[in-house]
Design an enzyme around this catalytic site. Structure first.
Site, PDB file in Angstrom:
ATOM      1  N   SER A 271       2.080  -6.236   2.504  1.00 27.67           N
ATOM      2  CA  SER A 271       3.516  -6.240   2.812  1.00 27.67           C
ATOM      3  C   SER A 271       4.314  -7.079   1.805  1.00 27.67           C
ATOM      4  O   SER A 271       5.475  -7.383   2.037  1.00 27.67           O
ATOM      5  CB  SER A 271       3.727  -6.785   4.228  1.00 27.67           C
ATOM      6  OG  SER A 271       3.038  -8.006   4.379  1.00 27.67           O
TER       7      SER A 271
ATOM      8  N   CYS B 285       2.625   6.053   8.643  1.00 26.16           N
ATOM      9  CA  CYS B 285       1.699   6.317   7.541  1.00 26.16           C
ATOM     10  C   CYS B 285       0.811   7.516   7.909  1.00 26.16           C
ATOM     11  O   CYS B 285       0.311   7.595   9.037  1.00 26.16           O
ATOM     12  CB  CYS B 285       0.839   5.075   7.301  1.00 26.16           C
ATOM     13  SG  CYS B 285      -0.472   5.356   6.118  1.00 26.16           S
TER      14      CYS B 285
ATOM     15  N   GLU C 143       0.438  -1.053  15.653  1.00 23.92           N
ATOM     16  CA  GLU C 143      -0.444   0.111  15.451  1.00 23.92           C
ATOM     17  C   GLU C 143      -1.343   0.325  16.664  1.00 23.92           C
ATOM     18  O   GLU C 143      -1.573   1.455  17.103  1.00 23.92           O
ATOM     19  CB  GLU C 143      -1.305  -0.097  14.196  1.00 23.92           C
ATOM     20  CG  GLU C 143      -2.181   1.116  13.904  1.00 23.92           C
ATOM     21  CD  GLU C 143      -3.173   0.860  12.779  1.00 23.92           C
ATOM     22  OE1 GLU C 143      -2.773   0.353  11.715  1.00 23.92           O
ATOM     23  OE2 GLU C 143      -4.366   1.173  12.979  1.00 23.92           O
TER      24      GLU C 143
ATOM     25  N   CYS D   8      -8.640   1.664   6.902  1.00 21.67           N
ATOM     26  CA  CYS D   8      -8.013   2.264   5.722  1.00 21.67           C
ATOM     27  C   CYS D   8      -8.831   1.897   4.475  1.00 21.67           C
ATOM     28  O   CYS D   8      -9.201   0.729   4.297  1.00 21.67           O
ATOM     29  CB  CYS D   8      -6.587   1.725   5.609  1.00 21.67           C
ATOM     30  SG  CYS D   8      -5.738   2.233   4.133  1.00 21.67           S
TER      31      CYS D   8
ATOM     32  N   CYS E  47       0.872  -1.178   0.000  1.00 18.56           N
ATOM     33  CA  CYS E  47       0.000   0.000   0.000  1.00 18.56           C
ATOM     34  C   CYS E  47       0.910   1.230   0.000  1.00 18.56           C
ATOM     35  O   CYS E  47       2.116   1.106   0.209  1.00 18.56           O
ATOM     36  CB  CYS E  47      -0.864  -0.005   1.246  1.00 18.56           C
ATOM     37  SG  CYS E  47       0.131  -0.020   2.732  1.00 18.56           S
TER      38      CYS E  47
ATOM     39  N   SER F  96       2.520 -12.064   8.644  1.00 17.69           N
ATOM     40  CA  SER F  96       1.695 -10.904   8.285  1.00 17.69           C
ATOM     41  C   SER F  96       0.234 -11.201   8.620  1.00 17.69           C
ATOM     42  O   SER F  96      -0.369 -12.110   8.060  1.00 17.69           O
ATOM     43  CB  SER F  96       1.842 -10.615   6.787  1.00 17.69           C
ATOM     44  OG  SER F  96       0.780  -9.809   6.360  1.00 17.69           O
TER      45      SER F  96
HETATM   46  S1  SF4 Z   1      -3.180   2.783   6.875  1.00 21.87           S
HETATM   47 FE1  SF4 Z   1      -1.984   0.910   6.803  1.00 21.87          FE
HETATM   48  S2  SF4 Z   1      -2.842  -0.195   5.028  1.00 21.87           S
HETATM   49 FE2  SF4 Z   1      -3.505   1.931   4.824  1.00 21.87          FE
HETATM   50  S3  SF4 Z   1      -1.985   2.945   3.540  1.00 21.87           S
HETATM   51 FE3  SF4 Z   1      -1.358   3.259   5.673  1.00 21.87          FE
HETATM   52  S4  SF4 Z   1       0.049   1.578   6.142  1.00 21.87           S
HETATM   53 FE4  SF4 Z   1      -1.103   1.021   4.308  1.00 21.87          FE
END
Ligand code: SF4
Length: 291
Positions: free
Chosen positions: A271, A96, A130, A199, A12, A227
């Protein structure tokens, strides 16, 4: 034999960006540390380790000083930033942007909770990086639930701010919202504030995967064994299409088994690097030609 790679498969943008940041930093500094695996894919990690990446855990941070440490796309709790500051560690932050926004939203809701005696509830996997980062926004007071059966830990007479780990399943989250909402109504409490923080990429991923599976005879699903996203997507695909095979590398492919299919699809977790899927495609095609 025809071998196709699913368009939507692979990293992603959050992971692509983290890997770019990592490669640029390795280029610039030669060696950097990363808190946890940058991606849950051993082959990709090995590639980056050869270039100077060193994977460490948060507990190792205490012993590091005057160095550079990267934070991966999953994000980290405020305590990690504080520890880095104490030890004169330069943070290379690849959190992210979607996770970063969620951290801010959780923190804001937590501040509201302090005024209204509310609770933060996070639908996610306990111990996942996370989720640890999100709980950190609430001084680790958030209630983490991974399945509906665990909602009894919530006090339905108080305000509830519900969030989701970004990679959770949309249908499960909606079901949870509906059940908690019902319990809140039974308690004559309308202070229920659910936020769908899944997401968008993940929310649409299952549909694109199933459409792809329908277009081929068999699916080679490429993912690291650790994963959670990969394990989930693989199981999801296999329930829909029995001829789905979990592989981490080309060595896992049963060439005898797959030669009975004409059209093979290759897909993967968020991943899974594209170069690995391309390598597997070329290997399968080359093997089919030598038969
Ligand atoms: S929230 Fe997680 S799945 Fe979505 S773009 Fe960011 S890293 Fe990737």
């Amino acid at each position: 034999m025809e071998v196709l790679i699913e368009n939507e498969a692979g990293f992603c943008f959050g992971v692509v960006s983290a890997i770019n940041t990592c490669e640029q930093s390795l280029e610039k500094y030669g060696e950097i540390y990363c808190l946890g695996e940058l991606v849950h894919n051993t082959i990709e990690i090995n590639r980056l380790e050869k270039r100077g990446l060193k994977i460490v855990e948060v507990k190792d941070l205490e012993g590091l000083k005057d160095c550079r440490v990267m934070i991966r796309a999953h994000g980290e709790p405020p305590s990690t930033y504080a520890l880095a500051k104490r030890n004169n560690i330069e943070i290379i932050d690849a959190t992210c942007p979607i996770v970063l926004k969620l951290q801010k939203d959780v923190k804001k809701a937590y501040e509201q909770c302090a005024m209204s005696d509310g609770q933060i509830v996070i639908f996610g996997k306990k111990g996942h990086a996370e989720v640890i980062g999100l709980c950190g926004q609430t001084d680790n007071t958030a209630i983490v639930i991974s399945k509906v059966e665990e909602i009894e830990r919530i006090d339905f007479s108080k305000a509830v701010y519900l969030f989701s780990q970004t990679t959770k399943n949309k249908e499960e989250f909606e079901n949870l919202v509906s059940i908690i909402g019902q319990r809140m109504r039974e308690n004559n409490n309308d202070n229920f504030f659910p936020t769908n923080s899944i997401c968008k990429r993940m929310a649409s991923r299952t549909k694109t995967l199933l459409d792809f599976a329908d277009s081929v005879d068999a699916v080679l699903f490429v993912s690291g064994k650790h994963s959670s996203n990969g394990t989930y997507l693989y199981e999801f695909c296999r329930q829909h299409k029995e001829a789905t095979y979990f592989i981490s590398d080309k060595g896992d492919i049963d060439l005898e088994e797959i030669k009975k299919y004409n059209r093979i699809g290759i897909s993967g977790a968020t991943s899974t690097p594209m170069w690995l899927m391309e390598e597997i495609r070329d290997y399968v095609l080359a093997s089919s030609e030598t038969k």
